[in-house]
Scaffold this motif. Structure first.
Motif, mmCIF file in Angstrom:
data_model
loop_
_atom_site.group_PDB
_atom_site.id
_atom_site.type_symbol
_atom_site.label_atom_id
_atom_site.label_comp_id
_atom_site.label_asym_id
_atom_site.label_seq_id
_atom_site.Cartn_x
_atom_site.Cartn_y
_atom_site.Cartn_z
ATOM 1 N N ILE A 96 0.820 -1.207 0.000
ATOM 2 C CA ILE A 96 0.000 0.000 0.000
ATOM 3 C C ILE A 96 0.859 1.265 0.000
ATOM 4 O O ILE A 96 0.452 2.292 -0.560
ATOM 5 N N GLN A 97 2.080 1.211 0.565
ATOM 6 C CA GLN A 97 2.945 2.392 0.549
ATOM 7 C C GLN A 97 3.306 2.791 -0.885
ATOM 8 O O GLN A 97 3.434 3.982 -1.181
ATOM 9 N N ASN A 98 3.479 1.800 -1.752
ATOM 10 C CA ASN A 98 3.758 2.118 -3.159
ATOM 11 C C ASN A 98 2.581 2.839 -3.799
ATOM 12 O O ASN A 98 2.763 3.778 -4.576
ATOM 13 N N VAL A 99 1.378 2.411 -3.472
ATOM 14 C CA VAL A 99 0.180 3.054 -4.016
ATOM 15 C C VAL A 99 0.061 4.474 -3.468
ATOM 16 O O VAL A 99 -0.271 5.410 -4.202
ATOM 17 N N GLU A 100 0.358 4.652 -2.188
ATOM 18 C CA GLU A 100 0.322 5.990 -1.598
ATOM 19 C C GLU A 100 1.371 6.898 -2.229
ATOM 20 O O GLU A 100 1.130 8.090 -2.445
ATOM 21 N N GLN A 101 2.535 6.341 -2.552
ATOM 22 C CA GLN A 101 3.577 7.134 -3.216
ATOM 23 C C GLN A 101 3.130 7.540 -4.617
ATOM 24 O O GLN A 101 3.384 8.664 -5.058
ATOM 25 N N ILE A 102 2.475 6.638 -5.311
ATOM 26 C CA ILE A 102 1.953 6.960 -6.639
ATOM 27 C C ILE A 102 0.947 8.106 -6.530
ATOM 28 O O ILE A 102 0.963 9.046 -7.330
ATOM 29 N N ASN A 103 0.089 8.053 -5.523
ATOM 30 C CA ASN A 103 -0.881 9.122 -5.313
ATOM 31 C C ASN A 103 -0.181 10.450 -5.038
ATOM 32 O O ASN A 103 -0.577 11.491 -5.581
ATOM 33 N N ALA A 104 0.855 10.432 -4.227
ATOM 34 C CA ALA A 104 1.624 11.652 -3.946
ATOM 35 C C ALA A 104 2.290 12.174 -5.223
ATOM 36 O O ALA A 104 2.309 13.391 -5.475
ATOM 37 N N ASP A 105 2.818 11.258 -6.036
ATOM 38 C CA ASP A 105 3.439 11.659 -7.301
ATOM 39 C C ASP A 105 2.410 12.281 -8.239
ATOM 40 O O ASP A 105 2.723 13.228 -8.968
ATOM 41 N N LEU A 106 1.185 11.775 -8.232
ATOM 42 C CA LEU A 106 0.141 12.351 -9.081
ATOM 43 C C LEU A 106 -0.185 13.780 -8.650
ATOM 44 O O LEU A 106 -0.415 14.647 -9.500
ATOM 45 N N ASP A 107 -0.179 14.032 -7.346
ATOM 46 C CA ASP A 107 -0.372 15.401 -6.866
ATOM 47 C C ASP A 107 0.760 16.302 -7.353
ATOM 48 O O ASP A 107 0.532 17.442 -7.771
ATOM 49 N N GLU A 108 1.983 15.786 -7.315
ATOM 50 C CA GLU A 108 3.133 16.551 -7.798
ATOM 51 C C GLU A 108 3.032 16.800 -9.304
ATOM 52 O O GLU A 108 3.352 17.894 -9.781
ATOM 53 N N LEU A 109 2.569 15.807 -10.041
ATOM 54 C CA LEU A 109 2.389 15.978 -11.487
ATOM 55 C C LEU A 109 1.379 17.078 -11.782
ATOM 56 O O LEU A 109 1.574 17.880 -12.696
ATOM 57 N N LYS A 110 0.315 17.128 -11.002
ATOM 58 C CA LYS A 110 -0.681 18.179 -11.192
ATOM 59 C C LYS A 110 -0.041 19.544 -10.986
ATOM 60 O O LYS A 110 -0.291 20.483 -11.759
ATOM 61 N N ILE B 245 2.092 20.438 -14.015
ATOM 62 C CA ILE B 245 1.248 20.845 -15.144
ATOM 63 C C ILE B 245 0.690 22.244 -14.902
ATOM 64 O O ILE B 245 0.631 23.069 -15.825
ATOM 65 N N ASP B 246 0.304 22.535 -13.665
ATOM 66 C CA ASP B 246 -0.161 23.887 -13.327
ATOM 67 C C ASP B 246 0.941 24.922 -13.561
ATOM 68 O O ASP B 246 0.668 26.050 -13.984
ATOM 69 N N THR B 247 2.190 24.539 -13.295
ATOM 70 C CA THR B 247 3.321 25.442 -13.527
ATOM 71 C C THR B 247 3.450 25.774 -15.008
ATOM 72 O O THR B 247 3.657 26.945 -15.372
ATOM 73 N N ILE B 248 3.314 24.767 -15.860
ATOM 74 C CA ILE B 248 3.370 25.004 -17.305
ATOM 75 C C ILE B 248 2.207 25.898 -17.732
ATOM 76 O O ILE B 248 2.378 26.839 -18.514
ATOM 77 N N SER C 80 11.943 20.957 -19.952
ATOM 78 C CA SER C 80 12.420 20.264 -18.747
ATOM 79 C C SER C 80 11.248 19.759 -17.915
ATOM 80 O O SER C 80 11.267 18.624 -17.425
ATOM 81 N N LEU C 81 10.247 20.601 -17.735
ATOM 82 C CA LEU C 81 9.056 20.181 -16.979
ATOM 83 C C LEU C 81 8.356 19.014 -17.668
ATOM 84 O O LEU C 81 7.928 18.058 -17.005
ATOM 85 N N ILE C 82 8.258 19.078 -18.978
ATOM 86 C CA ILE C 82 7.616 17.994 -19.722
ATOM 87 C C ILE C 82 8.408 16.700 -19.572
ATOM 88 O O ILE C 82 7.820 15.623 -19.395
ATOM 89 N N ASP C 83 9.738 16.781 -19.611
ATOM 90 C CA ASP C 83 10.566 15.584 -19.422
ATOM 91 C C ASP C 83 10.358 14.979 -18.039
ATOM 92 O O ASP C 83 10.264 13.752 -17.893
ATOM 93 N N VAL C 84 10.289 15.824 -17.019
ATOM 94 C CA VAL C 84 10.059 15.333 -15.652
ATOM 95 C C VAL C 84 8.689 14.680 -15.553
ATOM 96 O O VAL C 84 8.536 13.589 -14.984
#
Length: 102
Positions: free
Chosen positions: A8-22, A25-28, A68-72
């Motif tokens: 479940i920690q991996n799933v929680e990390q994926i969720n945190a990464d999705l928040d970071e991705l948002k 994208i907002d930065t772009i 750079s943002l798109i690559d990340v």
């Protein structure tokens, strides 16, 4: 009983990464809105050359930042897609193992 593979920690990390991705994208989006704002709402045929040049200059200037943002974003999506697929498979394997043990 077989050892549980689902993490479940991996799933929680994926969720945190999705928040970071948002946020990335907002930065772009913010960057493009800032570049376009001087000409927003103007009739394209009535735009002055200086406003057009300013927008082109800012887009060229910020091209590296955007790429750079798109690559990340792309790297994070690929990693999280793979991790999520693995965790889904682990979840169903664990459920299958539980049924076999009964």
């Amino acid at each position: 009983m077989a050892e549980q593979k689902f993490n479940i920690q991996n799933v929680e990390q994926i969720n945190a990464d999705l928040d970071e991705l948002k946020e990335l994208i907002d930065t772009i989006d913010d960057l493009f809105c800032r570049v376009i704002s001087p000409i927003e709402g103007d009739d394209f045929s009535k735009l002055s050359t200086s406003k057009i040049n300013l927008c082109v200059y800012e887009l060229c200037r910020d091209k590296g930042k955007v790429l750079s943002l798109i690559d990340v974003i792309r790297a994070m999506l690929v990693k999280n897609y793979s991790n999520l697929g693995n965790e889904v498979n682990n979840y169903y394997e664990d459920k299958s193992d539980v049924k076999k043990d009964k």
